[in-house]
Motif scaffolding. Structure first.
Motif, PDB file in Angstrom:
ATOM      1  N   GLU A   1     -17.354 -10.536  19.972  1.00 15.26           N
ATOM      2  CA  GLU A   1     -18.037 -11.064  21.160  1.00 15.26           C
ATOM      3  C   GLU A   1     -17.605 -10.314  22.409  1.00 15.26           C
TER       4      GLU A   1
ATOM      5  N   PRO B   1     -20.200  -5.630  17.290  1.00 12.57           N
ATOM      6  CA  PRO B   1     -20.209  -6.820  16.424  1.00 12.57           C
ATOM      7  C   PRO B   1     -20.554  -6.489  14.971  1.00 12.57           C
TER       8      PRO B   1
ATOM      9  N   VAL C   1     -11.817 -16.191  24.422  1.00 10.71           N
ATOM     10  CA  VAL C   1     -13.203 -16.524  24.101  1.00 10.71           C
ATOM     11  C   VAL C   1     -13.521 -17.947  24.547  1.00 10.71           C
TER      12      VAL C   1
ATOM     13  N   SER D   1     -22.488  -9.386  29.702  1.00 11.89           N
ATOM     14  CA  SER D   1     -22.934  -8.486  28.643  1.00 11.89           C
ATOM     15  C   SER D   1     -23.719  -7.360  29.290  1.00 11.89           C
TER      16      SER D   1
ATOM     17  N   ARG E   1     -22.480 -13.836  19.672  1.00 13.14           N
ATOM     18  CA  ARG E   1     -21.660 -14.976  20.079  1.00 13.14           C
ATOM     19  C   ARG E   1     -20.887 -15.489  18.875  1.00 13.14           C
TER      20      ARG E   1
END
Length: 686
Positions: A93, A270, A410, A425, A542
Motif C-alpha cells: 500500500e 503491489p 498503515v 497516491s 489498499r
C-alpha cells in the motif's frame, strides 16, 4: 540564574522534541526523480524473489531444522511467511502511495515523524549490510565445500585464525572479493543489473523445482515421527525457528525500495510484492518438507543439507545441480542487499539526516555510485571477519522493527483526516460519500454523514471520547496503535512466564495478573481504533481488512522479536547508540524539513559548503539555530516586502488608469455640451 538556565534547557528540549516529530512533505509530483525509471513489473518481481530465495533455502533450512524446530520447520516457515505477507501487504500500500527510494524509512517519515524514520532507516542499513555480508559468507562457504575445504584450510595455514567467540574462525578473503565484484557490477546501471538478476533468479527457480520433485521420490513419512516426533522442540522451538526464518523473507522490501526506478510504481509495487511473497513462501515450505522427509532431521548437515540429503540416497550427481542453484540464489540475494542498501542511504542523505554527499547520483548510470561502493566495502569488511551464524539473528531484529512500524503506519494513515494526509497516491482520486450498505460493521466506514473525511468518531461511539479525552481527529488512533504495541509486548512476556517448568518456577499468579491487564489494554486499543472512521481516499492498492490485518502483523512481529537471543538485543543497543549520536549531533540540524521555505534559505543551502566551519551546510548546533532564525526572519521580511510591493503596484496601476477614465468622461461631457449648443443655434436661426 538557575531559573534562566532551566528555562533555556526547557526551550532546547521543546525544540528537540518538535524536530523529532516533524514529518516529511513530499513534492507535488512524486514521480520526479534523478534515478532511472525503467523497471517493469516482471523486473521488480524477479528482484524480490531473487533477494528472498538464496542462502536461506540452501543454508538456513538445514540449520533451523536440526537445531530449532525439527520437521516442524514447515510450520516455522509458514508462520514467518504469513507474518511477512501481512507486512508485505502494508509495504504494498505504501509503495502505491509513495514511489520513492527508502522503503520503510520514507513511509515512517511521512506518517509518524523524523526520529522514528531515522531509527528505521538506521536499522535498514544494518539489515542489508549484514544481509550482504552473511550471503557473501554463505557463497564462499558453499564454494569451499565443493572444493572439499581446500580454500579455508589454505587460508588458515597462511594467515592463521581470528579471536574465537567474537569473530569467525578465519578471515574469508573469497567472501570479501565476491562482495566487491558484485558491487562493481551494480554500478553499471539499474537496467543492466536487473537483467543479470533475472537470469540467475530463473535458474534458481528451476533448481528449486528440481529439488522438490526429485526429493519427494525419496520421501519417507516415518522421518516425521522419529527422534521426538514432528515437533521435537515444542511450540517454543517452532516460534524460535520462525523468528530465525525471517532472515529468508527480508528481501521483499527491496521491491518497495525500487519504487523510484519503476515505470508504473502504483501498480508494479503491489503486484510484485504479493506475487513474490506467495512464490517464495510456497517454495520454502515445500523445500523444508521435502528435506525432512528425505532424511531424519537430526542427521542433517547444516552446511550442505540438501546435497547431503541426496547423497544419503546415493544420488551424488544431484550435488552439482543443487550447487548451481545455490550459487545462483546466493548471487541474487547478494545483489538484492547491495541494490537496496545504497538507495536507503541515498534517501536519508537527500533528506539531510546523514551526510549529504552520500546522495550524489551518477549522471551516466543514474545510480548513487559513491554510496554503492562505500556500502560494498563495509559489507565486504564484515564478511571478511564475521561468521554467518553471528550475523543472521542480528539482522532479523532490524527487519522486525521495520515491519512493525510500517504496519502501524498503515493504520495511522487510514484513520488520518484526508485533508491532513501527507501521502495519498500518484493516481489519487478522492471518493465521494456513498450510502452505507445494510451489511456495515463497526470496523467498516460509514460515510453517510456529509463532510466525513476520516478520523471522526462514529455516531454510536460517542462514549469512546471518555478514553480519547477529546483528542483531534487521527491522534487518538495513533496513540491507540502505540498502546496496542506496548500491550502486546507486556501480554506476550507475561504469557511466557505463566507456564513455569520444574527447573524454573515463576510466580504464576503475578504473571497471569499482568497478562490479564495487558489483554484488557489490547482490547481497549482495538475498540478505540474501531470506533473511528477511515478516510475515503481511493488508492491503486489498499490493504484489506484494516485495522485487523495490520494489528495481527504487529502482534506477530512483537512475538518474534521477543524470541530473539539476548545478545542480539545487546548488539542492537550498541548499534542504535551510534545511530542516535549521528541523529542528534548531525541529522536533526541538517534535516531538509528544518529549512525554511524561502529564497534566502535556498541560497544558503546551495552556497554554504559542507565543511564550512562548525555546523557546516545548514548549520549545526548554535550556528544552525542562528542560521534557521535568520532564514525565518528574512523569509518573513521578504514575504512582507513582496506583499507591500504588490499592493503598491496595484494602487499605482489604479491611479494611472483613473485619470484616463476621467478624461474620457470629461471629453464625452464636452461633446454633449457642444452638441446642445449647436442645437440651440439652429433653433434660433429657424
Amino acid at each position: 540564574m538557575a531559573g534562566a538556565r532551566m528555562s533555556a534547557v526547557g526551550a532546547a528540549w521543546r525544540g528537540t522534541w518538535a524536530r523529532m516529530g516533524r514529518t516529511k512533505h513530499l513534492a507535488t509530483d512524486v514521480m520526479q526523480t534523478p534515478l532511472n525509471r525503467c523497471l517493469s513489473t516482471l523486473d521488480i518481481t524477479l528482484l524480490g524473489i531473487g533477494h528472498m530465495v538464496g542462502a536461506g533455502i540452501y543454508v538456513l533450512t538445514g540449520t533451523v531444522a536440526k537445531d530449532a524446530a525439527g520437521p516442524a520447520i514447515v510450520l516455522s516457515f509458514f508462520l514467518a511467511g504469513f507474518a511477512s505477507l501481512l507486512s508485505a501487504l502494508c509495504y504494498a500500500e505504501f509503495g502505491a502511495r509513495v514511489p520513492k527510494a527508502g522503503s520503510a524509512y520514507v513511509y515512517t517519515y511521512v506518517t509518524i515523524g523524523e526520529f522514528w524514520a531515522f531509527v528505521i532507516g538506521w536499522n535498514i542499513v544494518l539489515e542489508h549490510m549484514i544481509g550482504a555480508a552473511s550471503v557473501a559468507r554463505a557463497w564462499s562457504g558453499y564454494v569451499d565445500s565443493l572444493c572439499n575445504g581446500a580454500i579455508s584450510n589454505r587460508t588458515a595455514e597462511l594467515v592463521g585464525g581470528l579471536p574465537s567467540g567474537i569473530l569467525a574462525d578465519y578471515p574469508d578473503f573469497l567472501a570479501f572479493a565476491v562482495t566487491i565484484v558484485y558491487c562493481a557490477l551494480l554500478t553499471m546501471g539499474v537496467k543492466g543489473s536487473s537483467y543479470f538478476n533475472s537470469i540467475f533468479t530463473v535458474i534458481n527457480l528451476f533448481v528449486i523445482t528440481f529439488v522438490i520433485l526429485a526429493g519427494l521420490t525419496y520421501a519417507d513419512f516415518s522421518n516425521w515421527s522419529t527422534g521426538g516426533g514432528f515437533a521435537p522442540y515444542g511450540t517454543s522451538g517452532i516460534v524460535a525457528g520462525a523468528a530465525t526464518c525471517f532472515y529468508a523473507f527480508v528481501g521483499f522490501d527491496s521491491i518497495a525500495t525500487a519504487g523510484e526506478e519503476a515505470r508504473d510504481p502504483a501498480k508494479s509495487i503491489p503486484r510484485a510484492t504479493v506475487v513474490s511473497m506467495l512464490v517464495v513462501t510456497v517454495g520454502y515450505v515445500m523445500v523444508a518438507a521435502t528435506l525432512t522427509l528425505m532424511v531424519p532431521y537430526y542427521t542433517l548437515n547444516p552446511a550442505a543439507a540438501i546435497p547431503d540429503a541426496f547423497a544419503a540416497h546415493n544420488a551424488t550427481w544431484a550435488k552439482w545441480v543443487v550447487s548451481v542453484g545455490a550459487l545462483s540464489g546466493m548471487t541474487t540475494t547478494l545483489f538484492g542487499s547491495l541494490f537496496t542498501l545504497p538507495r536507503c542511504i541515498y534517501a536519508m542523505a537527500a533528506d539531510g539526516l546523514v551526510f549529504s554527499w552520500l546522495a550524489r547520483i551518477s549522471d551516466k548510470t543514474k545510480v548513487p555510485t559513491l554510496t554503492l561502493l562505500l556500502c560494498g566495502f563495509f559489507s565486504a569488511l564484515i564478511a571478511l571477519v564475521f561468521d554467518i551464524e553471528k550475523l543472521v539473528e542480528f539482522m532479523s531484529i532490524g527487519t522486525l522493527m521495520a515491519y512493525t512500524i510500517v504496519s502501524a503506519s498503515v493504520i495511522i494513515l487510514r484513520y488520518q483526516p484526508a485533508s491532513r494526509c501527507n501521502i495519498k497516491s500518484p493516481t489519487h482520486i478522492a471518493t465521494t460519500p456513498t450510502p452505507a450498505s445494510p451489511t456495515s460493521t463497526p470496523f467498516t466506514d460509514d460515510p453517510t454523514k456529509d463532510g466525513d473525511e476520516g478520523g471522526e468518531l462514529r455516531r454510536w461511539c460517542g462514549w469512546v471520547s471518555i478514553l480519547t479525552r477529546g483528542r483531534e481527529d487521527g491522534k487518538a488512533v495513533m496513540w491507540a496503535v502505540v498502546a496496542f504495541t506496548l500491550s502486546s509486548t507486556f501480554f506476550l512476556i507475561a504469557l511466557q512466564y505463566s507456564f513455569p517448568s520444574p527447573t524454573q518456577p515463576y510466580p504464576v499468579a503475578l504473571a497471569i495478573l499482568f497478562a490479564v491487564v495487558a489483554l484488557v489494554g489490547l482490547v481497549m486499543s482495538v475498540v478505540v481504533i474501531g470506533a473511528h472512521k477511515q478516510n475515503q481516499l481511493e488508492l491503486s492498492f489498499r490493504v484489506p481488512f484494516v485495522p485487523v490485518l495490520p494489528l495481527v502483523s504487529i502482534f506477530f512481529n512483537v512475538a518474534l522479536l521477543l524470541h530473539l537471543h539476548p545478545m542480539t538485543w545487546l548488539r542492537f543497543i550498541i548499534w542504535m547508540a551510534i545511530g542516535l549520536l549521528v541523529y542528534f549531533f548531525y541529522g536533526q540540524y541538517h534535516s531538509r524539513e528544518g529549512e525554511p521555505v524561502s529564497s534566502y534559505s535556498t541560497l544558503l543551502s546551495d552556497s554554504t559548503p559542507a565543511s564550512a566551519g562548525v555546523g557546516g551546510a545548514g548549520g549545526g548546533g548554535v550556528l544552525g539555530s542562528v542560521q534557521q532564525t535568520l532564514s525565518s526572519v528574512t523569509a518573513k521580511i521578504a514575504s512582507s516586502a513582496a506583499a507591500a510591493a504588490a499592493t503598491a503596484d496595484r494602487h499605482r496601476k489604479d491611479n494611472d488608469q483613473r485619470p484616463i477614465v476621467e478624461e474620457e468622461e470629461e471629453d464625452e461631457e464636452d461633446e454633449d455640451e457642444e452638441e446642445e449648443r449647436r442645437d440651440k443655434v439652429k433653433r434660433r436661426d429657424l
